[in-house]
Design a protein around this motif. Structure first.
Motif, short mmCIF file in Angstrom:
data_model
loop_
_atom_site.label_atom_id
_atom_site.label_comp_id
_atom_site.label_asym_id
_atom_site.label_seq_id
_atom_site.Cartn_x
_atom_site.Cartn_y
_atom_site.Cartn_z
N LEU A 151 27.51 23.01 5.46
CA LEU A 151 27.56 24.29 4.50
C LEU A 151 27.51 23.31 3.03
CD1 LEU A 151 29.46 27.17 6.16
CD2 LEU A 151 26.77 26.79 5.28
N LEU A 152 28.46 22.22 3.04
CA LEU A 152 28.96 21.66 1.90
C LEU A 152 27.76 20.78 1.27
CD1 LEU A 152 32.54 21.16 2.21
CD2 LEU A 152 31.62 22.76 0.70
N VAL A 153 27.25 19.96 2.11
CA VAL A 153 26.37 18.86 1.85
C VAL A 153 24.88 19.31 2.24
CG1 VAL A 153 27.96 16.95 1.94
CG2 VAL A 153 26.62 17.39 4.06
N GLY A 154 24.55 20.19 2.73
CA GLY A 154 23.39 20.61 3.08
C GLY A 154 22.72 20.42 4.70
N TYR A 155 21.90 20.97 5.07
CA TYR A 155 21.40 20.50 6.40
C TYR A 155 20.27 19.73 6.55
CZ TYR A 155 23.82 24.99 8.24
OH TYR A 155 24.71 25.85 8.49
N ASP A 156 19.67 19.84 5.44
CA ASP A 156 18.41 18.87 5.46
C ASP A 156 18.52 17.47 4.67
OD1 ASP A 156 18.35 20.18 3.47
OD2 ASP A 156 15.96 20.73 3.20
N ALA A 157 17.90 16.43 4.89
CA ALA A 157 17.82 15.21 4.33
C ALA A 157 17.43 15.48 2.82
CB ALA A 157 16.81 14.50 4.96
N TRP A 158 16.61 16.51 2.51
CA TRP A 158 15.98 16.81 0.96
C TRP A 158 17.25 17.14 0.26
CZ3 TRP A 158 13.15 15.84 -3.03
CH2 TRP A 158 13.35 16.36 -3.89
N SER A 159 18.11 18.03 0.79
CA SER A 159 19.25 18.77 -0.06
C SER A 159 20.16 17.56 -0.41
CB SER A 159 19.63 19.82 0.54
OG SER A 159 20.52 19.56 1.67
N ARG A 160 20.47 16.62 0.78
CA ARG A 160 21.29 15.42 0.47
C ARG A 160 20.77 14.51 -0.65
NH1 ARG A 160 21.93 16.56 5.98
NH2 ARG A 160 20.36 14.96 6.66
N THR A 161 19.68 14.25 -0.52
CA THR A 161 19.21 13.15 -1.47
C THR A 161 18.94 13.81 -2.79
OG1 THR A 161 17.69 12.48 0.50
CG2 THR A 161 16.90 11.96 -1.66
N GLU A 162 18.57 15.08 -2.79
CA GLU A 162 18.47 15.89 -4.24
C GLU A 162 19.96 15.59 -4.71
OE1 GLU A 162 16.79 19.70 -5.88
OE2 GLU A 162 18.34 20.12 -4.15
N ARG A 163 20.94 16.02 -4.05
CA ARG A 163 22.48 16.04 -4.58
C ARG A 163 22.74 14.45 -5.07
NH1 ARG A 163 24.50 18.60 -1.04
NH2 ARG A 163 24.34 20.68 -2.18
N LEU A 164 22.52 13.73 -4.22
CA LEU A 164 22.86 12.20 -4.56
C LEU A 164 22.04 11.87 -5.82
CD1 LEU A 164 24.13 9.52 -3.83
CD2 LEU A 164 22.06 8.63 -2.72
N GLY A 165 20.70 12.27 -5.86
CA GLY A 165 20.14 12.05 -7.45
C GLY A 165 20.83 12.74 -8.39
N ILE A 166 21.37 13.99 -8.36
CA ILE A 166 22.10 14.94 -9.58
C ILE A 166 23.49 14.17 -9.95
CG2 ILE A 166 23.05 17.07 -9.87
CD1 ILE A 166 20.70 18.30 -8.01
N VAL A 167 23.97 13.82 -8.83
CA VAL A 167 25.35 13.06 -9.07
C VAL A 167 25.09 11.77 -9.68
CG1 VAL A 167 27.25 11.94 -7.97
CG2 VAL A 167 26.55 14.06 -7.03
N GLY A 168 24.10 10.96 -9.42
CA GLY A 168 23.92 9.86 -10.12
C GLY A 168 23.33 9.99 -11.49
N ILE A 169 22.29 10.87 -11.63
CA ILE A 169 21.93 11.31 -13.18
C ILE A 169 23.14 11.90 -13.92
CG2 ILE A 169 20.74 13.13 -14.53
CD1 ILE A 169 18.48 12.63 -12.13
N SER A 170 24.25 12.59 -13.35
CA SER A 170 25.32 13.18 -14.12
C SER A 170 26.32 12.13 -14.44
CB SER A 170 25.97 14.19 -13.46
OG SER A 170 24.83 15.34 -13.06
#
Length: 136
Positions: free
Chosen positions: A73-92
């Protein structure tokens, strides 16, 4: 939920380091742009999501121990949501390091909060589709 909490924290830090009017103006402009593009992408994915939610095929997502379900629930079920979150954290992180919290913080907050809103709307849509299947 995690995206919303990170976005709220980034906005609070931005407001603490910059002038309120400037930070909020930047935040709302960035949020509108991100919501437009994420919403457009979500609208394309909505029919597939509804189809999956209404299908009779068993889902693997509810299985597993409680701690694994909470982590999903926190990090997402699929690889896309986890990859997207990693990119957003990196950009931020890069933006906040380069431009400081007063200029980079509103953009980071807008990214996290807009994605939390879109993902929340998709989750509610899937829940409603699943509930309508169980009533029929």
């Amino acid at each position: 939920l995690l995206d919303g909490a990170l976005g709220a924290g980034a906005l609070a830090l931005a407001l603490a380091h910059g002038t309120r009017r400037d930070v909020l103006a930047h935040f709302f402009v960035y949020a509108a742009v991100v919501l437009f593009f994420k919403g457009r992408d979500a609208a394309r994915r909505a029919p597939v999501l509804i189809g999956q939610a209404r299908s009779d095929a068993p889902s693997i997502q509810p299985f597993g121990p409680w701690w694994l379900r909470v982590a999903r629930l926190l990090v997402g079920y699929d690889a896309w949501s986890r990859t997207e979150r990693l990119g957003i954290v990196g950009i931020s992180v890069v933006l906040c390091i380069l431009f400081g919290w007063d200029d980079g913080g509103p953009f980071a907050a807008a990214l996290f909060l807009a994605i939390a809103v879109v993902n929340g709307a998709l989750a509610l849509l899937a829940f409603a589709a699943s509930a309508s299947r169980s009533r029929t």
